[in-house]
Every structure is written in structure tokens, then in C-alpha cells.
Design an enzyme around this catalytic site. Structure first.
Site, PDB file in Angstrom:
ATOM      1  N   GLU A  27     -22.357  -3.594-109.150  1.00  0.00           N
ATOM      2  CA  GLU A  27     -22.062  -2.460-110.042  1.00  0.00           C
ATOM      3  C   GLU A  27     -21.965  -3.044-111.443  1.00  0.00           C
ATOM      4  O   GLU A  27     -20.939  -3.615-111.804  1.00  0.00           O
ATOM      5  CB  GLU A  27     -20.725  -1.812-109.654  1.00  0.00           C
ATOM      6  CG  GLU A  27     -20.705  -1.137-108.299  1.00  0.00           C
ATOM      7  CD  GLU A  27     -21.428   0.195-108.308  1.00  0.00           C
ATOM      8  OE1 GLU A  27     -21.768   0.697-109.390  1.00  0.00           O
ATOM      9  OE2 GLU A  27     -21.675   0.723-107.215  1.00  0.00           O
ATOM     10  N   CYS A  76     -18.258   1.679-117.985  1.00  0.00           N
ATOM     11  CA  CYS A  76     -19.666   1.390-117.683  1.00  0.00           C
ATOM     12  C   CYS A  76     -20.538   2.625-117.877  1.00  0.00           C
ATOM     13  O   CYS A  76     -21.668   2.544-118.324  1.00  0.00           O
ATOM     14  CB  CYS A  76     -19.795   0.862-116.263  1.00  0.00           C
ATOM     15  SG  CYS A  76     -18.987   1.892-115.039  1.00  0.00           S
TER      16      CYS A  76
HETATM   17  P1  NAP Z   1     -17.447  -9.778-116.416  1.00  0.00           P
HETATM   18  O1  NAP Z   1     -17.149 -10.712-117.497  1.00  0.00           O
HETATM   19  O2  NAP Z   1     -18.755  -9.867-115.763  1.00  0.00           O
HETATM   20  O3  NAP Z   1     -16.269  -9.969-115.340  1.00  0.00           O
HETATM   21  C1  NAP Z   1     -16.195  -9.216-114.165  1.00  0.00           C
HETATM   22  C2  NAP Z   1     -15.549 -10.043-113.084  1.00  0.00           C
HETATM   23  O4  NAP Z   1     -16.433 -11.094-112.727  1.00  0.00           O
HETATM   24  C3  NAP Z   1     -14.252 -10.724-113.518  1.00  0.00           C
HETATM   25  O5  NAP Z   1     -13.382 -10.794-112.422  1.00  0.00           O
HETATM   26  C4  NAP Z   1     -14.714 -12.118-113.918  1.00  0.00           C
HETATM   27  O6  NAP Z   1     -13.689 -13.061-113.837  1.00  0.00           O
HETATM   28  C5  NAP Z   1     -15.773 -12.354-112.860  1.00  0.00           C
HETATM   29  N1  NAP Z   1     -16.782 -13.330-113.223  1.00  0.00           N
HETATM   30  C6  NAP Z   1     -17.526 -13.360-114.343  1.00  0.00           C
HETATM   31  N2  NAP Z   1     -18.396 -14.388-114.286  1.00  0.00           N
HETATM   32  C7  NAP Z   1     -18.186 -15.015-113.100  1.00  0.00           C
HETATM   33  C8  NAP Z   1     -18.763 -16.161-112.464  1.00  0.00           C
HETATM   34  N3  NAP Z   1     -19.733 -16.876-113.042  1.00  0.00           N
HETATM   35  N4  NAP Z   1     -18.299 -16.520-111.254  1.00  0.00           N
HETATM   36  C9  NAP Z   1     -17.316 -15.816-110.654  1.00  0.00           C
HETATM   37  N5  NAP Z   1     -16.731 -14.738-111.208  1.00  0.00           N
HETATM   38  C10 NAP Z   1     -17.165 -14.335-112.409  1.00  0.00           C
HETATM   39  O7  NAP Z   1     -17.306  -8.273-116.876  1.00  0.00           O
HETATM   40  P2  NAP Z   1     -16.162  -7.614-117.744  1.00  0.00           P
HETATM   41  O8  NAP Z   1     -16.387  -7.962-119.164  1.00  0.00           O
HETATM   42  O9  NAP Z   1     -14.838  -7.926-117.170  1.00  0.00           O
HETATM   43  O10 NAP Z   1     -16.448  -6.052-117.484  1.00  0.00           O
HETATM   44  C11 NAP Z   1     -17.310  -5.343-118.264  1.00  0.00           C
HETATM   45  C12 NAP Z   1     -18.648  -5.116-117.608  1.00  0.00           C
HETATM   46  O11 NAP Z   1     -18.478  -4.498-116.334  1.00  0.00           O
HETATM   47  C13 NAP Z   1     -19.496  -4.157-118.415  1.00  0.00           C
HETATM   48  O12 NAP Z   1     -20.820  -4.592-118.453  1.00  0.00           O
HETATM   49  C14 NAP Z   1     -19.373  -2.864-117.635  1.00  0.00           C
HETATM   50  O13 NAP Z   1     -20.406  -1.955-117.873  1.00  0.00           O
HETATM   51  C15 NAP Z   1     -19.317  -3.351-116.230  1.00  0.00           C
HETATM   52  N6  NAP Z   1     -18.729  -2.339-115.328  1.00  0.00           N
HETATM   53  C16 NAP Z   1     -19.515  -1.732-114.394  1.00  0.00           C
HETATM   54  C17 NAP Z   1     -18.995  -0.743-113.567  1.00  0.00           C
HETATM   55  C18 NAP Z   1     -19.843  -0.072-112.517  1.00  0.00           C
HETATM   56  O14 NAP Z   1     -19.273   0.563-111.641  1.00  0.00           O
HETATM   57  N7  NAP Z   1     -21.145  -0.169-112.566  1.00  0.00           N
HETATM   58  C19 NAP Z   1     -17.655  -0.400-113.687  1.00  0.00           C
HETATM   59  C20 NAP Z   1     -16.871  -1.034-114.630  1.00  0.00           C
HETATM   60  C21 NAP Z   1     -17.423  -2.015-115.450  1.00  0.00           C
HETATM   61  P3  NAP Z   1     -12.980 -13.658-115.153  1.00  0.00           P
HETATM   62  O15 NAP Z   1     -12.240 -12.550-115.786  1.00  0.00           O
HETATM   63  O16 NAP Z   1     -12.093 -14.711-114.606  1.00  0.00           O
HETATM   64  O17 NAP Z   1     -14.076 -14.191-116.020  1.00  0.00           O
END
Ligand code: NAP
Length: 455
Positions: free
Chosen positions: A229, A263
Site C-alpha cells: 500500500e 496517501c
Molecule cells: P516510509 O518511510 O516508507 O515508512 C513506512 C514504514 O516502512 C515505516 O515503518 C518505516 O520504518 C519502514 N521502512 C522504511 N524503509 C524501510 C526499509 N528499508 N526496511 C524496513 N522498513 C522500512 O513511509 P512514511 O514516510 O512513513 O509514510 C508515508 C508514505 O506512505 C507516503 O508515500 C504515503 O502515501 C504512504 N501511505 C500509503 C497508504 C496506502 O494505504 N496506500 C496509507 C498511508 C500512507 P522507519 O520509520 O523506522 O523508517
């Protein structure tokens, strides 16, 4: 790397948590696996009863949970309570409808020979979740998988560690069972090891495109089923026969909810020429007059962004957009002083050559495009690497439906802003990811759909 919760309004450190050791993680995975095995002879109905208890606890504790979200990532208290109630509704939905959705289905093959499809659990599901909806993103995975009998282990975003701890304690209080739902304070490297553990059979990520590429490839390497997602840059289309008052009202809400960090936010307004001037002047006024304040105050319209980093990234994107020819219809941006405040920005004249045209802006920044007709709405909507959701406004439902059908996205809402509803599938196409959450489809993502064939 410790998990650190910093209040986005005051800048103060709220809590810190140490990373778990390899041995601690191993012990937690052992307990999750034991839960998986212990549930093989427990009926869906028995777990549905516990899920119902979890739903009721969420309702009872909505104030406490909403306050923690406000302190962790700046969500307005009213929105926080709304999110907790969505979680409760999700748990109610699966407790109520789930057992029926998991009943065996008869099949026939050959000349009337019988077969039956059964639904079974598969094992541990790792849920990697973002900070923007610190509870509902988790419960979307937890509720259906708990019902199935799959234990869920959570790697939450570092900045909402307090929310993760609260949710885990609620699951315990509801009696979901030891190992049913486990919060893990782990690093990205530890996530890699967890995905490679043979007992982990599913990975559900909600997050950025970058994280999606990494986690999906790790899951692929281990031949583990995954759902992604990811981000979006959804259109909010206003056709020339739309109810303009409704469209303006919803357009503002759909961009500024959760301080624009959603998102499925309305990131691109696409308005038809005949009504463009009216639409643009109305949103300009509304975006300019917004009231900033503490997420804990009930009359705050726009709360701070989740982190200082979120402000810096957004401002850099706006500066790059303007340097590449975009016009600032509403001048906003970072506010000096304490708190991660970012006043709304509205961009116009964003050409396809401008990097902003294809980017996701994760905060209160909107783009406006004026187009001649419905065909141009569809063309612009589909000129995106994302395909998560969208909205179409028109008094002619057939016309709106025709446009909605042609938009390459996972969900389109007509005359209402996009949102999450337990009964409806949620998910995207293209770089917005794959798989579906919520509804019947969300229940089957990590089920073993086993066919038993009678000779
Ligand atoms: P993010 O940086 O990708 O982080 C999301 C999760 O993934 C966090 O728990 C993060 O942990 C973990 N993570 C990131 N890189 C990782 C890696 N290399 N290995 C393991 N875990 C990893 O995203 P965000 O900035 O928190 O959230 C915003 C994004 O989410 C936006 O693009 C938004 O559109 C999307 N989103 C999508 C939906 C949907 O349903 N489609 C809903 C909500 C949000 P850490 O915090 O420890 O880095």
C-alpha cells in the site's frame, strides 16, 4: 537507532525506546509461531468473539489513543478519535462478517464431480506500517489476519512508537492471546532478517514507494506473499456541471485532512474550464485563511506536520516546483518558531516537464490544473506513475461514472472525497502498489485458499 517520539507541536522528546536484541526478537517470533499452531483447532467464531472485545476496547479508549497520536505525530484530536473509531468498525466488521466470508465454498469439476475450497491460516504476517494513520493502518492488517488465525508482528514507524505500545497493550487486554499481535522495535536490517525467517509467510507494507521496492524485493527473495500500500497523487476532478459549493468544501477537506499527510489526499485538482475561475478563487480564500494550532485544541484547523524532516522535504519540493516554472496561487510554507507548521501552498502552471508533475507531495500542498473537457480530465488523471484513488464531482452521475471507470486507479469516489470504509476494498495499481486491504478481499490476501478435490 532507538525509537524516538518527538512532539511535533512543542519539539520535546516524549518517549524513547531501545531497539530489541536479536534474542528478544527470536523469542517473540517463537511465541507468534506458537500462537499460529495453537489456533489450528480454534474456530473462526471463537476468534470473532475476541475481536469484538477488541473493538469495544478501542471505542472505550478512543480519548487516550487519540491523545497519544497527537503527541506522536500531530494528528488533531478529533481526527484521532475518528481514526480509532474506524479501527473499531474494522474489528466489528470482521468479527461480524468474517466467519461467513470464510465458510467453505463448493466447486465442481469434470462431469459434476465435487471439490471444496477451504480457508486456512498460513503463518506469521509481518506488518510494516507508517506514522500517518498510526492505528488504522495496523488494524487493517491485524483484524482480518487475527480472524484467520495468522499472528501479526508489527514494525511500526519509529516516530509513533508510543501508539504501537498502546495498541499492543489493548490487544493483550482484549485477550487476543499470547503471540497474536506483537510490537517489535527493530531496525531496517532486522526487518530483512525477519522477512527471511521461514516462519514468516506474509508481509504487508504501507509506506513510500522507496520502502515498497526494498520490502517487496526482500519478500520476493524469500518467496513470501506481500501486499504493498504505497503512495498516491490522486486527482480530484470537478466537471463543469458539478455542485461547486460541495466540490470546494470537499476539495479543501480532502487536501488538508491529517495536515495533508494522507496517501489518498486530493493532491491534484483537475477542474473544467467553464467553472475554473470560481473554483480557484474559492479555494484560494479558504487555503489562505486557515487557522494553525495545537492538535490538542478542538478549534485548530491545521496542526503541525509529523516531523521537522517532513517540513524540510515538502519545502524543498515546493522550491523545486517553482524553480521549474510553477506559479504560487497560495504562498505558504514553513512557519518560523516552535512546531512543525507548514501553511498551505497551492501551485498552478505545473507543466509535465516540472518534476512536481509526477511527485507525491505529502503535506498541505495542492496543484490546480484547468482542462477543457472530460477526455482531458481522464488523460491528465492517467498521466501519473501512481494509481491509488480519486474523486469525480458532477451532478450527472452517469457522466461521473463514465469518467471514473476510465481512471487508472484502485478506487474512485463520486461526489464524495476518498476515504476508508471497512466494507470496501482499498488498494492501488501502478506505483501505488498491489493487493487489497479491508472488505472480503482483505481477508483473503493472506489466506491459504485450499481446494480439496473428491474423486
Ligand atoms: P516510509 O518511510 O516508507 O515508512 C513506512 C514504514 O516502512 C515505516 O515503518 C518505516 O520504518 C519502514 N521502512 C522504511 N524503509 C524501510 C526499509 N528499508 N526496511 C524496513 N522498513 C522500512 O513511509 P512514511 O514516510 O512513513 O509514510 C508515508 C508514505 O506512505 C507516503 O508515500 C504515503 O502515501 C504512504 N501511505 C500509503 C497508504 C496506502 O494505504 N496506500 C496509507 C498511508 C500512507 P522507519 O520509520 O523506522 O523508517
Amino acid at each position: 537507532m532507538a525509537y524516538k517520539v518527538i512532539n511535533p507541536y512543542s519539539g520535546e522528546i516524549v518517549r524513547e525506546y531501545e531497539l530489541m536484541s536479536k534474542e528478544q526478537v527470536a523469542a517473540k517470533l517463537d511465541r507468534a509461531e506458537a500462537f499460529y499452531k495453537s489456533q489450528k483447532n480454534v474456530s473462526f467464531l471463537e476468534r470473532a468473539e475476541k475481536l469484538e472485545k477488541f473493538a469495544k476496547l478501542l471505542e472505550e479508549k478512543q480519548d487516550e489513543l487519540a491523545r497519544e497520536a497527537a503527541l506522536n505525530m500531530g494528528k488533531k484530536i478529533t481526527e484521532g478519535k475518528g481514526e480509532v473509531l474506524l479501527c473499531a468498525n474494522l474489528a466489528h466488521y470482521y468479527a461480524d462478517k468474517g466467519p461467513e466470508l470464510l465458510e467453505s465454498k463448493p466447486y465442481e469439476y469434470g462431469n459434476g464431480k465435487k471439490a471444496v475450497l477451504e480457508y486456512h491460516s498460513i503463518g506469521i504476517v509481518l506488518s510494516v506500517e507508517p506514522w500517518n494513520f498510526p492505528y488504522s493502518q495496523v488494524v487493517r492488517v491485524l483484524a482480518p489476519n487475527y480472524l484467520l488465525g495468522n499472528p501479526v508482528v508489527l514494525k511500526h514507524a519509529g516516530i509513533v512508537a508510543g501508539c504501537a505500545v498502546l495498541l499492543e497493550s489493548l490487544a493483550k487486554e482484549a485477550g487476543l492471546g499470547e503471540g497474536a499481535f506483537t510490537n517489535l522495535f527493530v531496525s531496517h536490517d532486522q526487518v530483512t532478517d525477519i522477512i527471511a525467517d521461514e516462519r514468516v509467510q506474509g508481509v504487508a507494507l504501507t509506506g513510500s514507494e522507496d520502502a515498497g521496492r526494498i520490502i517487496a524485493s526482500q519478500a520476493g527473495k524469500s518467496l513470501v506473499k506481500s501486499t504493498m500500500e504505497l503512495g498516491g497523487s490522486d486527482v480530484f476532478a470537478i466537471l463543469d456541471d458539478a455542485d461547486l459549493e460541495l466540490a470546494v468544501e470537499d476539495a479543501i477537506g480532502a487536501r488538508l485532512r491529517n495536515a495533508g499527510q494522507v496517501c489518498t489526499s486530493a493532491k491534484r485538482y483537475v477542474v473544467e474550464a467553464k467553472i475554473a475561475d470560481q473554483f480557484i478563487s474559492s479555494i484560494k480564500e479558504r487555503f489562505t485563511d486557515i487557522r494553525l494550532g495545537s492538535p490538542l485544541e478542538p478549534d485548530t484547523e491545521l496542526a503541525p506536520l509529523s516531523s521537522k524532516n517532513a517540513v524540510d522535504v515538502l519545502q524543498k519540493q515546493v522550491e523545486e516546483a517553482v524553480a521549474n516554472g510553477a506559479n504560487l496561487l497560495v504562498h505558504g510554507g514553513p512557519v518560523k518558531g516552535t512546531g512543525n507548521f507548514f501553511k498551505p501552498v497551492v501551485l498552478t502552471d505545473v507543466s509535465p516537464e516540472n518534476p512536481a508533475y509526477y511527485q507525491e507531495f505529502f503535506g498541505p500542498v495542492a496543484q490546480v490544473y484547468v482542462v477543457p473537457d472530460d477526455e482531458a480530465v481522464i488523460k491528465l488523471a492517467n498521466d501519473s506513475f501512481f494509481g491509488l484513488a480519486g474523486a469525480v464531482y458532477s451532478k450527472n452521475i452517469e457522466r461521473a461514472h463514465a469518467v471514473a471507470s476510465k481512471i487508472e486507479t484502485g478506487q474512485v469516489f463520486i461526489n464524495r472525497p476518498s476515504g476508508a470504509h471497512p466494507e470496501l476494498p482499498f488498494g492501488g495499481v501502478k506505483h501505488s502498489g498491489y493487493g487489497r486491504e479491508m472488505s472480503d478481499l482483505g481477508l483473503y490476501e493472506f489466506a491459504n485458499e485450499k481446494i480439496i478435490v473428491f474423486g
